[in-house]
Motif scaffolding. Sequence first.
Motif, PDB file in Angstrom:
ATOM      1  N   ILE C 237      12.317  49.278 -38.943  1.00 36.55           N
ATOM      2  CA  ILE C 237      12.357  49.680 -37.529  1.00 36.55           C
ATOM      3  C   ILE C 237      12.923  48.549 -36.675  1.00 36.55           C
ATOM      4  N   ARG C 238      12.571  47.318 -37.027  1.00 31.94           N
ATOM      5  CA  ARG C 238      13.044  46.203 -36.216  1.00 31.94           C
ATOM      6  C   ARG C 238      14.559  46.080 -36.288  1.00 31.94           C
ATOM      7  N   PHE C 239      15.074  46.247 -37.495  1.00 32.72           N
ATOM      8  CA  PHE C 239      16.515  46.179 -37.652  1.00 32.72           C
ATOM      9  C   PHE C 239      17.181  47.233 -36.760  1.00 32.72           C
ATOM     10  N   ALA C 240      16.622  48.450 -36.813  1.00 31.03           N
ATOM     11  CA  ALA C 240      17.215  49.549 -36.043  1.00 31.03           C
ATOM     12  C   ALA C 240      17.133  49.278 -34.537  1.00 31.03           C
ATOM     13  N   THR C 241      15.990  48.782 -34.082  1.00 25.42           N
ATOM     14  CA  THR C 241      15.871  48.573 -32.630  1.00 25.42           C
ATOM     15  C   THR C 241      16.740  47.400 -32.171  1.00 25.42           C
ATOM     16  N   ASP C 242      16.905  46.380 -33.052  1.00 23.68           N
ATOM     17  CA  ASP C 242      17.855  45.312 -32.732  1.00 23.68           C
ATOM     18  C   ASP C 242      19.244  45.882 -32.491  1.00 23.68           C
TER      19      ASP C 242
END
Lengths: 498, 319, 320
Positions: C237-242
């Motif tokens: 999720i963090r990768f996507a929100t970045d």
Amino acid sequence: MDPSKSAVRLTVVSNRARPGHDAPFAAYDLGLAHDEMFGQDGLPRSHAKDLYDTLCTLPVAELERRQQTCERSFLHQGITFTVYGDEQATEKIIPTDLLPRIVPGAEWDKLERGLKQRIVALNAFLKDVYNDGKILNDGVVPRDLVYGSKHYLRQMRGVSVPLDAYVNVCGTDIIRREDGTFVVLEDNLRVPSGVSYMLANREVAKRAFRDLYRGYGVRPIEHYGQELLATLKALAAGFRDEPRICLLTPGIFNSAYYEHAFLARQMGVELVEGRDLFVHDNVVYMRTTAGVKRVDVIYRRIDDDFIDPLAFRHDSALGVPGLMNAYRAGNVVVANALGTGVADDKAVYSYVPDIIRYYLNEEPLLDIVETYRCREPKALSHALENLDSLVVKAVGESGGYGMLVGPQASAAEREAFRAKLKSDPDNYIAQPTIQLSTAPCFVHGGVEARHVDLRPYILHGADTRLVPGALTRVALKRGSLVVNSSQGGGSKDTWVLP
Amino acid sequence: MFYSIRHVTRYRYDAPVRESVMQLYKQPKSDGAQRLQAFQVTTHPRATLQAYTDYLGNAVYHFDVPGAHNELVVEIEAAVEVHAQPAPPEWVDSSAWQVLGSSDVQAENFDMLRPHGLTQPSEALRDFLDERNLIKADDPMTSLRRLNRTIFDAFTYVQDETEVDSPIDVALKKRKGVCQDFAHIMLVVARGWGIPARYVSGYLYTKRDGGDRSAPDATHAWIEALVPGAGWVGFDPTNNVLAGERHIRVAIGRDYNDVPPARGVFKGPANSELAVAVTVTPAQAPRRRDDFLRVVRPMPKRAERPAAPSVHAQQQQQQ
Amino acid sequence: MLSRVADNLYWMARYLERAEHSARVLAVKLEAMLEQTPEEATEAWVRVVASLMWPLAQPVAGAPDALAYRQTLDRNQPSSVFNSIRLARDNARQVRELISTEMWAQLNTLYLRMHAVDADDEWRAQPVQFLQEVVEELLLFAGVTDSTMRHGEGWHFIQLGRYTERAQAVSRLLDLYFGSQPVDVTQKLSSARYFDWLSLLKQCTAFEAYCKVYTAHIEPAKVAEFLIFDPEFPHSIRFATDRIQEELSHVAPGAGGARRVQAERLAGRLKAQLDYGQVEELLAGDIDGFLQGIQSSCKQIHQSMYDAFIGYGVDELLTA
């Protein structure tokens, strides 16, 4: 005369040319029509000789392979049109024929002069009928023919059109008579289509016959996009140096959508739908992610009726409300101008030679097909008496609709048309059936003769120009004279020689 | 006579709409016996007015409202002077028929001689003519007078039985209708007789006690026909009179659809309600106040809204 | 770039991401079934399919195979992989002149395969194989997109669509595992539970990547940490929100600051949440609320992006 008796079978000729070879011309029938490759003596015409020789040398399997390559290329590029069935729309490729149709340079140059003369005269006619109406007052063209045409737009009266250029893109259908002369069959002055097929055909034909192409020194047509762009740009010269141009399409469900996307790409202009545009204070804008941007020139591929629901058909969801107001105010150029359809009406067609004489004081360089205007009693009775040999057309229609081909129609169909003619003669014209010329096409694993026409695209704005090439449409069914793609026609490349 | 005209049109939407574009045929003409002294259009929300003259010489105003709005009000005020004119002749010479048949008249009045849009001949109309034994008289003027009276006698003036753009058959079958219907019917018959005839949209200063049937405080429609020797003569079949000092001309066309008082397009999935108010008062008379809007086309129930969500809207729902 | 075109590219990418996620989850689940008792399998199925299906009018029920078919090839199931691909293609067709020929050919070929008369037979013979091939074709499309299309505004809209969809899909999936029942992070995993967590990783194509960081020792807390907070794994999720935050700064280059501020603010806040979050804290607290918060943040970002660049009212811009 019975056509079958006069037919020359070419088997002998091709065998003589390549003795012992599996000649591809074995089933090539020469009928009454002019043939693009063979003279009446059955020998290849001088300009067709190299093509003929190449075809005789190539094994059929190789031709097969090249034809498949060419079809695959069309499919991959999505050069397709949409056919609507019951449940799901399917996309089909436009049938394309591998073999180029060759037009000698001198013939082309003459044709080009005739086409330029014609479009200049038709533009003068449009300007006149939307302003002073001199040609109507002088009785050269009947007033009711113009005012009664469903394509005559009263909203265009007195509207000033940049450079007086109403028709900016014209696709004229040309055929060859039995004696080999080119005649005009029809002008398409509204939203002519097919130019993308002309360019796509060139791409595949060039690849399929590299050496032949180079050897012939064929004149190039690849700059069509630039020429079109320059024509459109010049229309805005009066008010904008770097105009923002866009191409207005009805959207992906339109059968010519491929062409719209293709031309937008070729010109590097935005492809827009009606919902991308809006009018505010007589200026047209488009919605972009970076905000709204003013639009100066619209190359529209939507019919008059649908382009502005405020001014024309109120139920149109494709158009731009208020566009006509912006256009009238001179804040946007619409190409082709609205209301040009009045000049490609089939009854007006028969007056084009008079129109040329009237405005240009010149003799027409291109003939038209002899036309009986059924509005005239003598012509009507001639048409009624000769329904079995004539082609009858409704004046306001195009694309092969509302038409009777006498020699091929059933007795019932002819009777139905007889009734139509009697009840509404003004709406019809009749013409003799012309044997369109034939050209060699690769079908059923061999080369056979098929009827073809020719559609060059003429651009008109600050000047008149056309790329030396055309869409050659082919009636793929043996003996058929109908070349429209909606009715089973295909197309092929046209090589204009130096 | 001096008249003061006030004409308010209000559109209400049950959801915000945007990018409204509207055109108006509402400016009284300034020609012939009529002089336009003052004219003003006010819109809410405010918009820049644009104007042009159409091919028939009518003044057309148009404007757009790009932002979201729930209501659009268009108010026009006009001051008009109408001079009394000598009454047209009772009849003209029968040679007038030949004049009408001449190629000059035919050419100049091409549009006003042919069926168009809402003025198409029909079976019902032929039956009506037979029933009333209505045929061309000795001269055009007499014919038209007779036609004017016949329509007046044969039809009842009833609102909401027909739409402004109904084909003539609706009124012919019901024998009821309003001014647009009567004007359209008269146009078809007159043109069928070879008399150039045009649709007139405008206002009428109504005199109920004077025998007028027209609803007071509404827009009005009648016709004008070309009578050799008399020029364009106005006939008002709704009230069985010739157009005169009380008729205020706004626009001429081939039929209603050529000159609708207001026509517009907007974006957004909403139902609309239209309310209209018109007053025509002699200029010296005190003006009426604003409590006079009459809803002529109420908003349909929510469920009747045609379900045509945009692609965007559909995709939004699928999140 | 035309607003409509940006919208088409964005939705094309969202539908493709949706199709890929669905296909992968179904493939993994169909395989994991083999290790489960019928009761376990059915229970797990209903939960998973419920997370993919749309619209969810009534409770999902039925045999796993039938449900999997419905969510894959059923034309009447709006959320099926077939329909996602069809809608992606419809969007792509409208912007045919803006995407590369290779992209179009790849997407068109995949659509024609799903549309073919023998697609059902193929499915019946080897459903897992079928789904895996769909995933591979979709991965190929992503690769073709990256290497044949200009990385201009249109490409950024595609990325924005893909990662917005991904952040929502992964957080929805994680919510199924972590949100519904309390997870005892110290608990020793039974073999059945082990397979369940393994399958979660696989549904996010994350098993191998996880092993490289944590070895094959699977612990729910580590799975959560990896799938939520790993900065380098493309399906976290963090990768996507970045990426959402990054892409938002690239789209609509000509649009003024005032118009983009809302979407950028929301994306920045979401990113900060993930940059500074800790898995221990989450597992001890309200992980359910956290995951649902991510989903609603994505919806808000979508809406404000849409309001700023696609469906804006023209009046503000005309007067500016």
